[in-house]
Design an enzyme around this catalytic site. Structure first.
Site, short mmCIF file in Angstrom:
data_model
loop_
_atom_site.label_atom_id
_atom_site.label_comp_id
_atom_site.label_asym_id
_atom_site.label_seq_id
_atom_site.Cartn_x
_atom_site.Cartn_y
_atom_site.Cartn_z
N HIS A 22 44.01 48.61 34.46
CA HIS A 22 42.99 49.34 33.68
C HIS A 22 42.38 50.50 34.47
CE1 HIS A 22 40.45 46.18 35.46
NE2 HIS A 22 41.00 45.28 34.68
N HIS A 76 38.31 31.72 36.59
CA HIS A 76 37.87 33.00 36.04
C HIS A 76 38.60 33.21 34.72
CE1 HIS A 76 36.81 37.14 35.80
NE2 HIS A 76 37.69 37.66 36.65
N GLU A 78 39.12 35.92 33.02
CA GLU A 78 39.84 37.17 32.76
C GLU A 78 41.32 36.86 32.61
OE1 GLU A 78 38.92 40.45 35.43
OE2 GLU A 78 39.74 41.89 33.98
N ASP A 80 44.10 38.03 33.43
CA ASP A 80 45.14 38.05 34.47
C ASP A 80 45.23 36.68 35.17
OD1 ASP A 80 42.58 38.79 35.36
OD2 ASP A 80 43.32 39.87 37.10
N HIS A 142 34.00 38.04 39.84
CA HIS A 142 33.87 39.36 39.28
C HIS A 142 33.22 39.41 37.90
CE1 HIS A 142 36.90 42.27 37.09
NE2 HIS A 142 35.86 42.95 37.42
N ASP A 161 39.29 36.25 42.53
CA ASP A 161 39.36 37.70 42.79
C ASP A 161 38.90 38.07 44.21
OD1 ASP A 161 40.48 38.63 40.44
OD2 ASP A 161 38.56 39.01 39.45
N TYR A 189 40.68 47.21 46.89
CA TYR A 189 40.32 46.20 45.90
C TYR A 189 38.80 46.01 45.88
CZ TYR A 189 40.74 42.04 43.04
OH TYR A 189 40.61 41.13 42.01
N HIS A 220 45.05 37.40 43.81
CA HIS A 220 45.93 38.57 43.86
C HIS A 220 46.39 38.77 45.30
CE1 HIS A 220 44.87 39.96 39.83
NE2 HIS A 220 43.60 39.86 40.14
FE1 FEO Z 1 38.63 39.67 37.39
FE2 FEO Z 1 41.83 39.40 38.72
O1 FEO Z 1 40.49 39.29 37.42
#
Ligand code: FEO
Length: 393
Positions: A22, A76, A78, A80, A142, A161, A189, A220
């Site tokens: 994004h 989390h 989100e 991903d 996050h 994250d 990041y 990640h």
């Molecule tokens: Fe806030 Fe990697 O997602």
């Protein structure tokens, strides 16, 4: 799958082709890390983006049949990290989804399905057999739902994250990849994803002090293990979250006919001569998410634009809007630019830099058409102010 420790496996998805997250440029791709813990109640920590579910399920199947999973910890909501929960639950519908109170709200909103939820609070422990998971809520690191999970007996922190990097590689551990690239990507990041929530990071770091960590497994990129890497990344987070900045300056600009560039270059030369660490970043060649990484440790942010249609160039407007969202603290700077047949106020540019949280330490410098040597010589005073302020504290 890759073994992390006794009965702990990485079963994530490597997204080699991702080039934009994004708007955050990801030239090295990324990974979505899911971790399988085998115990009486096999547990999966996080999942992957929906389109990586096939890889995740295949990796899990190398170890156990996915139907055996009893707990899916969603640190989390989100997508991903939670995007493949639905596909996984097709195999193990009896599994409970373990998450924070806000995590349950988020997952219900995203999936509209009333799964078996097990809502946990900060400090709560869950026995999965011979071992225990402890949960720590880390709101806004996050999202409001974010939490981290600690496998006590093996001193493994699943940090979601936090401490992540967008970096696709067949290696899974930071110490297997040479050079500073992982630290650079961790900084990028932090600058782009975590920096707006620095005050919450400070609180989260206080909570980590009591944990003895041998592994930090983010959601990640690569896993931190061994000294000194774990200490180094925690110290860096502490430095970034507390905005402990260096005597560095970044000059961010764009130019139409090289006039604004001439000003930028002269400011660069003046600061460089004073032995100030300074970077010259033309937005035609530098992505704003890379610029964010460059200004992570810099005290001075100097921004230049020529006039276009009585305003600033769209690239500069976009950068300043992005910068405002990142909420940098303790920075100062000034603006500069060139104009054509009438002198606009440049107020819009100055206001935008101020709105981004950067203190303006002096009036900007603006020159008509092409700056001459006298114009450029006048920049010495501005460079002097930057030097003095950089060395003030
Ligand atoms: Fe806030 Fe990697 O997602």
């Amino acid at each position: 799958m890759i073994k992390i420790g006794e009965n702990v496996y990485w079963v994530g998805y490597i997204d080699w082709n991702l080039r934009s997250f994004h708007g955050y440029s990801t030239p090295y791709g990324t990974t979505y890390n899911a971790y399988l813990i085998l115990d009486d109640k096999p547990t999966l920590i996080d999942t992957v983006k929906g389109y990586g579910s096939g890889d995740m399920l295949r990796r899990i199947s190398e170890i156990i049949h996915p139907s055996k999973i009893q707990y899916i910890v969603s640190n989390h909501a989100e997508m991903d990290h939670s995007g493949a929960i639905d596909q996984l639950l097709d195999f193990c519908p009896q599994a409970e989804v373990v998450c924070s109170p806000k995590g349950k709200e988020g997952l219900l909103k995203h999936f509209k399905k009333n799964w078996k939820f097990k809502v946990v609070d900060s400090g709560e422990t869950l026995s999965i057999g011979k071992r225990n998971l402890q949960f720590h809520l880390t709101p806004m690191v996050h999202w409001p739902d974010s939490m981290i999970t600690y496998l006590k007996e093996q001193k493994i922190l699943f940090s979601n994250d936090s401490f992540g990097q967008h970096y696709a590689t067949p290696e899974r551990f930071v110490d297997e990849v040479g050079g500073d690239i992982i630290f650079r990507e961790a900084a990028k990041y932090y600058a782009n994803i975590v920096m707006p929530y620095s005050s919450q990071v400070i609180k989260a770091l206080e909570g980590l002090q009591s944990l003895n960590m041998e592994f930090i497994c983010p959601s990640h990129g690569l896993i931190w293990r061994k000294t000194p890497n774990i200490e180094t990344i925690i110290d860096l987070y502490d430095k970034w979250a507390n905005s402990r900045l260096s005597e560095q300056a970044v000059i961010v600009y764009d130019s139409m006919w090289h006039s604004t560039e001439k000003i930028a270059l002269r400011i660069y030369e003046l600061l460089d001569k004073e032995n100030i660490s300074v970077k010259l970043l033309n937005l035609q060649f530098n992505h704003i998410s890379d610029v964010a990484a460059d200004l992570l440790s810099a005290k001075a942010i100097i921004v230049g634009s020529p006039v276009l249609n009585n305003g600033m160039l769209p690239s500069i407007a976009s950068f300043l809007s992005y910068l405002k969202g990142l909420k940098p603290k303790n920075r100062f700077g000034f603006t500069f630019g060139s104009y054509g047949w009438s002198k606009p106020s440049f107020k819009e540019l100055e206001e935008a830099l101020k709105l981004a949280g950067v203190e303006l330490i002096c009036e900007g410098s603006y020159f008509q058409y092409i700056p001459d040597e006298k114009d450029l010589a006048s920049l010495s005073a501005l460079a002097g102010k930057i030097k003095t302020k950089l060395r003030e504290e």
